[in-house]
Motif scaffolding. Sequence first.
Motif, mmCIF file in Angstrom:
data_model
loop_
_atom_site.group_PDB
_atom_site.id
_atom_site.type_symbol
_atom_site.label_atom_id
_atom_site.label_comp_id
_atom_site.label_asym_id
_atom_site.label_seq_id
_atom_site.Cartn_x
_atom_site.Cartn_y
_atom_site.Cartn_z
ATOM 1 N N TRP A 5 -116.314 62.883 110.345
ATOM 2 C CA TRP A 5 -117.721 62.496 110.421
ATOM 3 C C TRP A 5 -118.222 62.175 109.030
ATOM 4 O O TRP A 5 -118.031 62.945 108.086
ATOM 5 C CB TRP A 5 -118.541 63.624 111.038
ATOM 6 C CG TRP A 5 -119.995 63.285 111.169
ATOM 7 C CD1 TRP A 5 -121.005 63.751 110.384
ATOM 8 C CD2 TRP A 5 -120.601 62.426 112.122
ATOM 9 N NE1 TRP A 5 -122.199 63.227 110.802
ATOM 10 C CE2 TRP A 5 -121.983 62.410 111.868
ATOM 11 C CE3 TRP A 5 -120.119 61.654 113.180
ATOM 12 C CZ2 TRP A 5 -122.876 61.666 112.624
ATOM 13 C CZ3 TRP A 5 -121.013 60.914 113.931
ATOM 14 C CH2 TRP A 5 -122.378 60.927 113.650
ATOM 15 N N SER A 57 -123.318 65.531 115.639
ATOM 16 C CA SER A 57 -122.675 66.660 116.307
ATOM 17 C C SER A 57 -123.663 67.540 117.074
ATOM 18 O O SER A 57 -123.354 68.033 118.159
ATOM 19 C CB SER A 57 -121.870 67.491 115.315
ATOM 20 O OG SER A 57 -122.696 67.954 114.280
ATOM 21 N N GLU A 77 -124.420 65.652 120.167
ATOM 22 C CA GLU A 77 -123.215 65.648 121.001
ATOM 23 C C GLU A 77 -123.070 66.973 121.754
ATOM 24 O O GLU A 77 -122.725 66.992 122.936
ATOM 25 C CB GLU A 77 -121.977 65.390 120.147
ATOM 26 C CG GLU A 77 -120.705 65.290 120.950
ATOM 27 C CD GLU A 77 -119.484 65.016 120.095
ATOM 28 O OE1 GLU A 77 -118.404 64.921 120.678
ATOM 29 O OE2 GLU A 77 -119.611 64.904 118.853
#
Length: 113
Positions: free
Chosen positions: A59, A93, A96
């Motif tokens: 990432w 994240s 997500e």
Amino acid sequence: MVIDKGDKDLLRDKNLCKNFNTANGRMYTKPQLKNKWDALKIDWKIWKDLIGKETRLEWNSKKKTIDASDDWWPSKLLKYPQASKFRKEGIASKIEEKFDKMFMNTTAIGDYA
């Protein structure tokens, strides 16, 4: 008073819209909420398929997307044309994780299948 299944579904849907709209200060209708839900689920599925089994990706918090070589993208975009938007900005994240809770292990049944 007897409430049949159709009435229960209608009450549930009205409460869902009311609670969501109250919590978010918006005025969405049930079809608008469903359209948004469906679009988010499609994006989540593509994202999961895109990065799911990849071990060499990281990432990039500065770019807010995955760090992948220019060679990696063409084959993925052939398989997932809608994934082009993730080349510029991915799903963070924290978001997500929320999507995982919303969409993982869910199955549509009956009229919703």
